[in-house]
Write a protein that holds these residues in place. Structure first.
Motif: not given
Length: 197
Positions: A94, A178-180, A182-184, A186-187, A192-193
């Protein structure tokens, strides 16, 4: 306390030169900004400039040191937050996303500087390599503490994703990237989300 052991305050002129250089080098590029401009905007004399920085390259090194110190300070603050290791990895992701969106909106200052100094053996590139190795090793330590499998590889992946987010944030806009990122991240790290606030 003996007079020689009293810590000296940093020179105000030196700090001002580093502040001005940080703003101009990051915004306009290192080679695009000459000593005359730095001297004028920092409101110091050329003699003062050269007393603190024998060459412009010395100021570039101080600029990179300042950027490095900021990032190290952010990591130190995160480690002192008391968060458990796995949630701390999420907080670092984050924070990296925050940096792309709010502070380093024109890409990574180290990547930008490396583009202007192609000789990998130059003092500038050696300083950049030292920073990047510290960054990777710090992430590896964090992954190890979080008990993630293959922490060295996970750290290299997160460095790569952060580099891509910095460049993509500048070219395509941080809100898009940003969302891409953070999601990538974490994945890839099998986290965990994030929990909704």
């Amino acid at each position: 306390m003996a007079p020689s052991s009293i810590p000296r305050r940093p020179s105000e002129a030196r700090e001002r030169l580093i502040r001005v250089a940080t703003e101009l080098f990051y915004r306009e590029g290192i080679h695009a900004v000459g000593v005359d401009r730095l001297v004028a905007e920092a409101q110091v004399t050329r003699a003062t400039f050269y007393r603190h920085f024998p060459s412009k390259e010395d100021l570039v090194l101080a600029y990179l040191q300042s950027e490095d110190a900021d990032i190290r300070g952010a990591f130190a603050a995160a480690e002192q937050s008391g968060a458990e290791p796995r949630p701390l990895v999420g907080l670092v992701i984050q924070a990296l996303a925050d940096d792309v969106e709010r502070q380093h909106t024109r890409g990574c200052p180290f990547i930008n500087a490396a583009a202007e100094y192609p000789d990998a053996s130059s003092p500038i590139r050696l300083r950049i390599a030292e920073h990047r190795e510290w960054f990777r090793a710090t992430l590896e330590h964090l992954m190890t503490a979080a008990d993630l499998p293959d922490p060295a590889e996970k750290a290299r992946i997160l460095v790569l994703l952060r580099d891509a987010a910095m460049v993509g944030g500048y070219l395509d806009g941080a809100k898009t990237i940003r969302p891409t990122f953070e999601r990538t991240a974490r994945d890839t790290l099998a986290l965990d989300p994030p929990q909704p606030s």
